[in-house]
Design a protein around this motif. Structure first.
Motif, short mmCIF file in Angstrom:
data_model
loop_
_atom_site.label_atom_id
_atom_site.label_comp_id
_atom_site.label_asym_id
_atom_site.label_seq_id
_atom_site.Cartn_x
_atom_site.Cartn_y
_atom_site.Cartn_z
N ARG A 65 10.79 53.61 -21.80
CA ARG A 65 11.07 51.96 -21.69
C ARG A 65 10.32 51.85 -22.36
NH1 ARG A 65 12.85 52.10 -16.60
NH2 ARG A 65 11.45 50.09 -16.28
N ILE A 66 11.17 50.39 -23.31
CA ILE A 66 10.49 49.69 -24.24
C ILE A 66 10.03 47.98 -23.29
CG2 ILE A 66 10.29 47.51 -25.78
CD1 ILE A 66 11.78 50.07 -27.24
N VAL A 67 8.40 47.88 -22.36
CA VAL A 67 8.51 46.49 -21.72
C VAL A 67 8.63 45.47 -22.58
CG1 VAL A 67 7.55 45.51 -19.38
CG2 VAL A 67 7.95 48.05 -19.79
N MET A 68 9.22 44.03 -22.45
CA MET A 68 9.57 43.06 -23.09
C MET A 68 8.85 42.08 -21.84
SD MET A 68 12.38 43.72 -25.60
CE MET A 68 12.43 42.46 -27.25
N SER A 118 26.76 45.43 -25.31
CA SER A 118 25.61 45.03 -25.45
C SER A 118 24.57 45.74 -23.98
CB SER A 118 24.95 43.07 -24.86
OG SER A 118 25.77 42.50 -25.87
N ASN A 119 25.28 46.50 -22.98
CA ASN A 119 25.19 47.16 -21.85
C ASN A 119 23.87 46.69 -21.18
OD1 ASN A 119 25.70 49.70 -21.05
ND2 ASN A 119 26.10 49.47 -23.41
N LEU A 120 23.59 45.06 -21.05
CA LEU A 120 22.34 44.55 -20.44
C LEU A 120 23.22 45.05 -18.98
CD1 LEU A 120 22.04 43.02 -23.02
CD2 LEU A 120 21.76 41.07 -21.91
N HIS A 121 21.60 45.02 -17.64
CA HIS A 121 22.28 45.00 -16.40
C HIS A 121 21.10 44.36 -16.07
CE1 HIS A 121 25.55 47.80 -17.69
NE2 HIS A 121 24.40 48.59 -18.31
N ILE A 122 21.66 43.69 -14.66
CA ILE A 122 20.41 43.43 -13.56
C ILE A 122 19.60 44.66 -12.63
CG2 ILE A 122 20.06 41.61 -11.57
CD1 ILE A 122 21.57 39.46 -12.65
N ASN A 123 18.38 44.32 -12.67
CA ASN A 123 17.37 45.31 -11.52
C ASN A 123 16.82 44.52 -11.13
OD1 ASN A 123 17.41 48.64 -12.59
ND2 ASN A 123 18.58 47.16 -14.02
N GLY A 163 19.73 56.13 -25.67
CA GLY A 163 19.09 56.92 -23.87
C GLY A 163 18.05 56.64 -23.93
N ASP A 164 17.39 55.47 -24.97
CA ASP A 164 16.26 54.62 -24.23
C ASP A 164 16.50 53.68 -23.75
OD1 ASP A 164 14.72 56.47 -24.90
OD2 ASP A 164 13.66 55.99 -26.90
N PHE A 165 15.72 52.41 -23.04
CA PHE A 165 16.35 51.68 -22.58
C PHE A 165 14.92 50.51 -22.80
CE2 PHE A 165 14.45 51.61 -18.01
CZ PHE A 165 14.42 52.75 -18.18
N LEU A 166 15.12 49.10 -23.07
CA LEU A 166 14.92 47.57 -23.21
C LEU A 166 14.38 47.47 -22.05
CD1 LEU A 166 15.29 45.77 -26.53
CD2 LEU A 166 13.64 48.31 -25.97
N VAL A 207 18.36 46.98 -20.88
CA VAL A 207 19.18 46.81 -22.07
C VAL A 207 19.23 48.18 -22.45
CG1 VAL A 207 19.98 45.79 -24.04
CG2 VAL A 207 18.63 44.81 -22.95
N ASN A 208 20.43 49.06 -22.13
CA ASN A 208 20.32 50.56 -22.67
C ASN A 208 21.01 50.66 -23.89
OD1 ASN A 208 20.20 50.98 -19.88
ND2 ASN A 208 22.62 51.77 -19.35
#
Length: 349
Positions: A5-8, A218-223, A332-335, A292-293
């Motif tokens: 998980r890359i935390v920005m 783009s595979n952007l998702h709200i959490n 497989g990772d995500f930002l 972002v997946n």
């Protein structure tokens, strides 16, 4: 399996303040739509956010808080680079309701005695769209276009855009989260034909709404992490949660609506998080992030997206996002983009 998980912490974006109907990827938008005046949508311009802390973190696939940060190998230079691009206003498609203003055909006798006139093509298609206010500050839209079966169509509402398709009879029914109390919904087919409908949504004043929109790949998702919830705990709300409009109506928490049909090529997708701020049974903070997946479809690309935030006061905040995605060995990772959407502070009324 270990998921990186890359935390920005600050986000990577350039802002676009008060804009009208806009869509991502400017060049493809210009190619798809014709020029037309853009309606004015009132919004507040936000200051550009800068990346202040980017660390590679790891989390078990079972449960992890988004804030967890551990020492790890530094990111590559191109991923960490903050890309800032000027906001781009995209013109709105020409939208006209079919069959309105068509010239009547002359009678047989008139055709024989009068000079023929050259007229533009007349539309023979009847397109209608109705909009009705429903629970949870939603707008139920019903589109009927009998001569456009299985046809790609783009919806516009107060800056939000998403792509769908009609069924084999040319019909489409959707429930859309309202972004303004006077909700205007426009629908446009690829050839410029379309329709417009509107509905009054006074209950929007009871809710806060957040939107992230981009192309499907783009595979952007709200959490949303409500009142201290951690990853995959009760209170972590995303597009796979079982939260419903009924839960929001009872003040039990927020829900997410996904708009757009990924089966349509280069589809525009919007995710909307709705929280019942005025009727919430709990109080405290709601932390909201965007994930972002990294997939085969987006790896190594520079994606463009947009966020829209509507507060109970009716003000809209708009931000444009440009983000470099890691190379394909990171599939497989995500930002995790922190501070891109404003956290909510819920106080008991």
């Amino acid at each position: 399996m270990d998921i990186k998980r890359i935390v920005m912490a600050g986000g990577v974006l350039a802002t676009a303040g008060a804009i009208g109907f806009v869509m991502q990827n400017g060049e493809s938008a210009k190619a798809r739509y014709a020029s037309a005046p853009v309606p004015d949508i009132t919004g507040t311009q936000s200051d550009p956010l800068e990346v202040t802390d980017i660390k590679l973190t790891s989390a078990s696939s079972k449960a992890v808080a988004t804030e967890a940060v551990v020492d790890a190998e530094p990111m590559s230079k191109d991923v960490a680079e903050a890309i800032k691009a000027p906001a781009e206003k995209i013109v709105e498609p020409v939208v006209r309701t079919a069959a309105l203003g068509d010239t009547a055909l002359p009678s047989a006798s008139e055709a024989l005695t009068e000079e023929p006139e050259i007229a533009g093509p007349a539309s023979l298609c009847s397109i209608t769209m109705d909009a009705v206010t429903s629970a949870g500050a939603m707008v139920d839209v019903s589109l009927k276009a009998d001569c456009y079966p299985n046809e790609r169509v783009t919806f516009h509402h107060n800056g939000m855009m998403f792509t769908h398709a009609t069924d084999r009879d040319g019909n489409l029914d959707l429930s859309i989260p309202a972004l303004s109390e006077n909700a205007v919904v426009i629908v446009a087919f690829a050839n410029g034909e379309g329709a417009l409908a509107n509905a009054k949504v006074p209950s929007l004043a009871d809710y806060d709404r957040m939107v992230v929109q981009s192309k499907a790949k783009s595979n952007l998702h709200i959490n949303a992490f409500e009142f201290g919830a951690n990853f995959r705990e009760d209170g972590h709300v995303n597009n796979k949660s079982e939260r419903t409009i009924e839960d929001a109506e009872q003040g039990l928490g927020g829900f997410i609506t996904v708009l757009g049909d990924k089966a349509q090529g280069e589809a525009l997708i919007a995710e909307v998080y709705t929280f019942p701020t005025n009727s919430s049974q709990a109080q405290g903070d709601v932390h909201v992030s965007v994930d972002v997946n990294v997939t085969v479809a987006n790896c190594g690309l520079r994606i463009e997206a947009q966020t829209l935030e509507v507060s109970r006061a009716g003000k809209m905040k708009v931000q444009d996002l440009t983000l470099p995605i890691p190379s394909c060995d990171a599939v497989g990772d995500f930002l995790v983009l922190q501070n891109l959407l404003q956290d909510l502070k819920v106080a008991r009324n």
